[in-house]
Design an enzyme around this catalytic site. Structure first.
Site, PDB file in Angstrom:
ATOM      1  N   CYS A  66     -80.063 -51.369 -34.425  1.00  0.00           N
ATOM      2  CA  CYS A  66     -80.630 -52.084 -33.284  1.00  0.00           C
ATOM      3  C   CYS A  66     -79.642 -51.961 -32.131  1.00  0.00           C
ATOM      4  CB  CYS A  66     -80.930 -53.549 -33.633  1.00  0.00           C
ATOM      5  SG  CYS A  66     -79.462 -54.545 -33.907  1.00  0.00           S
ATOM      6  N   ALA A  67     -79.753 -52.805 -31.137  1.00  0.00           N
ATOM      7  CA  ALA A  67     -78.879 -52.698 -29.968  1.00  0.00           C
ATOM      8  C   ALA A  67     -77.450 -53.132 -30.261  1.00  0.00           C
ATOM      9  CB  ALA A  67     -79.445 -53.524 -28.811  1.00  0.00           C
TER      10      ALA A  67
END
Length: 191
Positions: A66-67
């Site tokens: 994810c980020a």
């Protein structure tokens, strides 16, 4: 239940060719740049993808991205609860890019939307300002709206979860088209 593990960016880069990489960010965030070869299965769709992810683990290790690492840790917990072992990328795509590794940005992808963290900051800020303004102009009780958002942000930090992000992920620009998710799951099955 199995315990998820984490891979550093350099270790993930050297093993990228042998990993099935699943990016659990929203489609807009994914379009803004993702690990080469990553498949986009947003966190709120992970339950639907369980059979295909389980099948992918039969062929090799799964890396969830994810980020920043928070959503991928949540995804790894869901996978572990369902008997699927997966690793998360420490620091997410932010750490990947900061370490100088390439992010793939498809040319045919729609315009990238803001990252979820940025969407949350904007939404929280607007609601806080609106609560303060309405508290000054209409009635002081509206300031409780701002206090509620502040409390939610504290809770979010303490639990490493974000209810506002979960709500924002349901907006149309953050959701995959059904056909896109079906194509992603088919690609996962055929790897």
């Amino acid at each position: 239940m199995t315990t998820p593990t984490a891979l550093a960016t350099d270790e993930a880069r050297t093993r990228l060719h042998e990993l099935t990489v699943i990016d659990v960010r929203t489609p807009g965030e994914y379009a803004g740049g993702h690990l080469p070869g990553a498949l986009n299965i947003p966190l709120d769709q992970i339950q639907r993808a369980l059979p295909d992810i389980r099948h992918a683990t039969d062929r090799g290790d799964v890396l969830v991205v994810c980020a920043s690492g928070a959503r991928s840790q949540n995804a790894c917990k869901i996978l572990a609860e369902n008997g699927i072992t997966a690793a998360t990328l420490s620091g997410g795509t932010g750490a990947w890019a900061a370490d100088g590794h390439e992010l793939h940005r498809p040319q045919s992808a729609p315009r990238a939307t803001w990252g979820m963290e940025r969407q949350v900051r904007l939404t929280a800020g607007v609601i806080v300002l609106l609560g303060l303004l309405l508290g000054l102009v209409i009635h002081p009780a509206f300031q409780l709206v701002s206090a509620g958002i502040a409390g939610g942000l504290v809770f979010s930090a303490l639990t490493n979860t974000c209810g506002m992000a979960a709500m924002l992920a349901k907006l149309p620009h953050n959701r995959p088209h059904a056909a896109d998710l079906d194509n992603t799951l088919a690609a996962l099955r055929n790897r």
